[in-house]
Motif scaffolding. Sequence first.
Motif, PDB file in Angstrom:
ATOM      1  N   ASN A 128       5.678   2.781 -14.365  1.00 39.68           N
ATOM      2  CA  ASN A 128       5.509   3.878 -13.549  1.00 39.68           C
ATOM      3  C   ASN A 128       7.204   3.830 -12.759  1.00 39.68           C
ATOM      4  O   ASN A 128       7.159   4.038 -11.517  1.00 39.68           O
ATOM      5  CB  ASN A 128       4.793   3.830 -12.359  1.00 39.68           C
ATOM      6  CG  ASN A 128       4.112   5.214 -11.916  1.00 39.68           C
ATOM      7  OD1 ASN A 128       4.941   6.176 -12.276  1.00 39.68           O
ATOM      8  ND2 ASN A 128       3.104   5.008 -11.000  1.00 39.68           N
ATOM      9  N   PHE A 129       8.033   3.545 -13.572  1.00 35.60           N
ATOM     10  CA  PHE A 129       9.426   3.383 -13.138  1.00 35.60           C
ATOM     11  C   PHE A 129      10.252   4.882 -13.223  1.00 35.60           C
ATOM     12  O   PHE A 129      10.230   5.226 -14.235  1.00 35.60           O
ATOM     13  CB  PHE A 129      10.210   2.282 -13.460  1.00 35.60           C
ATOM     14  CG  PHE A 129      11.625   2.180 -13.033  1.00 35.60           C
ATOM     15  CD1 PHE A 129      11.644   1.515 -11.695  1.00 35.60           C
ATOM     16  CD2 PHE A 129      12.486   2.525 -13.950  1.00 35.60           C
ATOM     17  CE1 PHE A 129      13.142   1.238 -11.266  1.00 35.60           C
ATOM     18  CE2 PHE A 129      14.115   2.331 -13.417  1.00 35.60           C
ATOM     19  CZ  PHE A 129      14.290   1.885 -12.122  1.00 35.60           C
ATOM     20  N   VAL A 130      10.915   5.179 -12.231  1.00 37.79           N
ATOM     21  CA  VAL A 130      11.899   6.385 -12.485  1.00 37.79           C
ATOM     22  C   VAL A 130      13.289   5.722 -11.903  1.00 37.79           C
ATOM     23  O   VAL A 130      13.501   5.403 -10.965  1.00 37.79           O
ATOM     24  CB  VAL A 130      11.543   7.597 -11.517  1.00 37.79           C
ATOM     25  CG1 VAL A 130      12.354   8.690 -11.777  1.00 37.79           C
ATOM     26  CG2 VAL A 130       9.898   7.937 -11.891  1.00 37.79           C
ATOM     27  N   GLY A 131      14.192   5.877 -12.814  1.00 30.74           N
ATOM     28  CA  GLY A 131      15.585   5.481 -12.517  1.00 30.74           C
ATOM     29  C   GLY A 131      16.337   6.703 -11.586  1.00 30.74           C
ATOM     30  O   GLY A 131      16.023   7.714 -11.987  1.00 30.74           O
ATOM     31  N   ALA A 172      -0.582  -1.558  -6.556  1.00 32.13           N
ATOM     32  CA  ALA A 172      -1.388  -0.573  -7.489  1.00 32.13           C
ATOM     33  C   ALA A 172      -0.452  -0.048  -8.663  1.00 32.13           C
ATOM     34  O   ALA A 172       0.438   0.479  -8.388  1.00 32.13           O
ATOM     35  CB  ALA A 172      -2.254   0.384  -6.450  1.00 32.13           C
ATOM     36  N   PRO A 173      -1.264   0.291  -9.928  1.00 31.06           N
ATOM     37  CA  PRO A 173      -0.583   0.897 -10.910  1.00 31.06           C
ATOM     38  C   PRO A 173       0.126   2.375 -10.738  1.00 31.06           C
ATOM     39  O   PRO A 173       1.068   2.836 -11.366  1.00 31.06           O
ATOM     40  CB  PRO A 173      -1.395   0.908 -12.045  1.00 31.06           C
ATOM     41  CG  PRO A 173      -2.828   0.319 -11.441  1.00 31.06           C
ATOM     42  CD  PRO A 173      -2.530  -0.105 -10.129  1.00 31.06           C
ATOM     43  N   GLU A 174      -0.536   3.052  -9.916  1.00 33.14           N
ATOM     44  CA  GLU A 174       0.103   4.316  -9.460  1.00 33.14           C
ATOM     45  C   GLU A 174       1.240   4.311  -8.529  1.00 33.14           C
ATOM     46  O   GLU A 174       1.664   5.366  -8.199  1.00 33.14           O
ATOM     47  CB  GLU A 174      -1.010   5.039  -8.911  1.00 33.14           C
ATOM     48  CG  GLU A 174      -1.745   4.662  -7.537  1.00 33.14           C
ATOM     49  CD  GLU A 174      -2.739   3.946  -7.871  1.00 33.14           C
ATOM     50  OE1 GLU A 174      -2.955   3.328  -8.900  1.00 33.14           O
ATOM     51  OE2 GLU A 174      -3.843   3.816  -6.754  1.00 33.14           O
ATOM     52  N   THR A 175       1.602   3.201  -7.989  1.00 29.31           N
ATOM     53  CA  THR A 175       2.740   3.140  -6.992  1.00 29.31           C
ATOM     54  C   THR A 175       4.052   3.509  -7.761  1.00 29.31           C
ATOM     55  O   THR A 175       4.251   2.908  -9.050  1.00 29.31           O
ATOM     56  CB  THR A 175       3.057   1.570  -6.262  1.00 29.31           C
ATOM     57  OG1 THR A 175       1.703   1.397  -5.691  1.00 29.31           O
ATOM     58  CG2 THR A 175       4.022   1.743  -5.602  1.00 29.31           C
ATOM     59  N   ILE A 176       4.662   4.357  -7.373  1.00 29.19           N
ATOM     60  CA  ILE A 176       6.215   4.668  -8.248  1.00 29.19           C
ATOM     61  C   ILE A 176       7.287   3.726  -7.670  1.00 29.19           C
ATOM     62  O   ILE A 176       7.414   3.496  -6.558  1.00 29.19           O
ATOM     63  CB  ILE A 176       6.541   6.198  -7.824  1.00 29.19           C
ATOM     64  CG1 ILE A 176       5.359   7.271  -8.326  1.00 29.19           C
ATOM     65  CG2 ILE A 176       8.003   6.374  -8.380  1.00 29.19           C
ATOM     66  CD1 ILE A 176       5.547   8.509  -7.723  1.00 29.19           C
ATOM     67  N   ASP A 228       0.637  -1.210   0.007  1.00 33.12           N
ATOM     68  CA  ASP A 228      -0.084   0.056  -0.065  1.00 33.12           C
ATOM     69  C   ASP A 228       0.731   1.147   0.053  1.00 33.12           C
ATOM     70  O   ASP A 228       0.082   2.496   0.292  1.00 33.12           O
ATOM     71  CB  ASP A 228      -0.757   0.089   1.255  1.00 33.12           C
ATOM     72  CG  ASP A 228      -2.031  -0.997   1.089  1.00 33.12           C
ATOM     73  OD1 ASP A 228      -2.347  -1.226  -0.089  1.00 33.12           O
ATOM     74  OD2 ASP A 228      -2.169  -1.901   2.010  1.00 33.12           O
ATOM     75  N   THR A 229       2.116   1.146  -0.224  1.00 34.67           N
ATOM     76  CA  THR A 229       2.865   2.193  -0.138  1.00 34.67           C
ATOM     77  C   THR A 229       2.913   3.112  -1.573  1.00 34.67           C
ATOM     78  O   THR A 229       2.204   2.594  -2.587  1.00 34.67           O
ATOM     79  CB  THR A 229       4.494   2.055  -0.123  1.00 34.67           C
ATOM     80  OG1 THR A 229       4.841   1.212  -1.172  1.00 34.67           O
ATOM     81  CG2 THR A 229       4.685   1.295   1.279  1.00 34.67           C
ATOM     82  N   GLU A 230       3.234   4.384  -1.338  1.00 26.39           N
ATOM     83  CA  GLU A 230       2.996   5.384  -2.765  1.00 26.39           C
ATOM     84  C   GLU A 230       4.310   5.347  -3.656  1.00 26.39           C
ATOM     85  O   GLU A 230       4.147   5.344  -4.878  1.00 26.39           O
ATOM     86  CB  GLU A 230       2.701   6.804  -2.232  1.00 26.39           C
ATOM     87  CG  GLU A 230       1.223   6.702  -1.796  1.00 26.39           C
ATOM     88  CD  GLU A 230       0.948   8.034  -0.842  1.00 26.39           C
ATOM     89  OE1 GLU A 230       1.308   9.163  -1.810  1.00 26.39           O
ATOM     90  OE2 GLU A 230       0.878   8.146   0.229  1.00 26.39           O
ATOM     91  N   ALA A 231       5.589   4.949  -2.914  1.00 27.46           N
ATOM     92  CA  ALA A 231       6.710   5.066  -3.677  1.00 27.46           C
ATOM     93  C   ALA A 231       7.500   3.995  -3.042  1.00 27.46           C
ATOM     94  O   ALA A 231       7.614   3.944  -1.992  1.00 27.46           O
ATOM     95  CB  ALA A 231       7.450   6.538  -3.764  1.00 27.46           C
TER      96      ALA A 231
END
Lengths: 279, 279
Positions: free
Chosen positions: A107-110, A82-86, A57-60
């Motif tokens: 939703n991946f950020v290097g 969830a798909p909005e998790t970064i 349930d974390t956001e990032a």
Amino acid sequence: MEIGIVGLGLIGGSLGLDLKALGFRVYGVSRKPETCRRAVELQIADQASPDLDLLKDTEAIFVCTPLAAIASTLEQLTPFLAPETIITDVGSVKQSIVTECSQLWANFVGGHPMAGSAEQGIEAAQKDLFRGSAYVLTPTANTPQQSLAKVREIALKLGSRIYLSSPEDHDQAVAWISHLPVMISAGLIDACMGEDNPDILSLAQKLASSGFRDTSRVGGGNPELGLMMAKYNREKILRSLQNYRLSLDKITKYIEEQRWKDLEQILKNTRDNKPKFLH
Amino acid sequence: MEIGIVGLGLIGGSLGLDLKALGFRVYGVSRKPETCRRAVELQIADQASPDLDLLKDTEAIFVCTPLAAIASTLEQLTPFLAPETIITDVGSVKQSIVTECSQLWANFVGGHPMAGSAEQGIEAAQKDLFRGSAYVLTPTANTPQQSLAKVREIALKLGSRIYLSSPEDHDQAVAWISHLPVMISAGLIDACMGEDNPDILSLAQKLASSGFRDTSRVGGGNPELGLMMAKYNREKILRSLQNYRLSLDKITKYIEEQRWKDLEQILKNTRDNKPKFLH
């Protein structure tokens, strides 16, 4: 905001310390139960567990494992997110990681926070490790802008200097200033040890002082780290090594041919250019 | 005991400070009258003059000029010295200096105190500069034993660690641990500056941190010093550079051919061997 951290070593642990102090709720995951226990004790995480399920349930989520485990961590994580998790990572090489992880999770950020210490493991975790250090984010054309902005905002709160770069440019830049130095410094120790006159080798070992200490420092570091750099950034390191060899051959030729004006010019240029590299 | 010092820069000045404090009577010579005035003021010398004649009754003379001026200093000094006067030098290269100076003065003892500082000139002179540092003496078969013993005794009083070596072995040892590092470190800066993508160069300059700083430090130093090393120790530096290139080529090949076990073995060896070099 609820943040997950996978891998509670120096980087993951230090990140947890800062994020908790900033008021985030931090969930930590480590394979070792003992490390999970210490993470809560040391105020690195509010909760910690060997089970990735804790992060659902974390956001990032910051993936702070060694390079070799980043993609496999995503494979285990993504089924229940969830798909909005970064998801973001802290790996020191970006092109291969970003390519692979972006396919596993849109939703991946290097990311690459360029902080470290000679120590490793959770006990080496320290507050403000990232303050004043560079933190490179490596978005691609497909990286969601909002997620990039969110990771950037967190990195700014850590006190880092943020840079944006393509994964390719990042990898070539760190090949120059981080990976190439390891190889040329290891080469120095290797070459000295190859001296076949034992009297000279023994004298050299006794006479070595600050110049040798500094030039050989990163070549005498953690072999696993050096190996990972070479494996994951092979192409860019090779390009740097090949160009470095041209510089070395030029210097050698000038000394061989006694072209002293040319050698002096190189040494004047290196003296003048060195301050252009921040540190 | 009366001691002469020719050349009142960092090394000559620091030597004067210590010798005076140890109770020697010190006579200093510098070309510049202003430096002579400062030498007396700063307690570096009891008397100082631009005239070498001042040293005619001293028992031992330390020639602390740049390498290029050592032999010519002896040529000017020797006509009015008693044959029992010891001359020693502090040059960082020994074979050419010892050969030339021993012909000019039988009572010559080659020496190399391995201390320094980023600063130069008489104002940088400091007490105890030589304490704990290596001081190499490079006698030949013809060096008078009594004179060697006398210089050794003085160097011991400075608190130095004394090593005896042939001029040849000294030059190869310092090529490895002092001169080679300058060239490979200069090569690093030169190669990085050759990056033809301005975005990558700019990013590399911003991301450079402690690894780059240490590996590039001596290559960004005083160009005159680097040039002198290359000129005076040309043959030994070239041997070190050629062997270094073999180490670098080996590392490059292992990365090229993905021989990871072999690369790991080199990096483990360099980690294990680094502590064998004192500093």
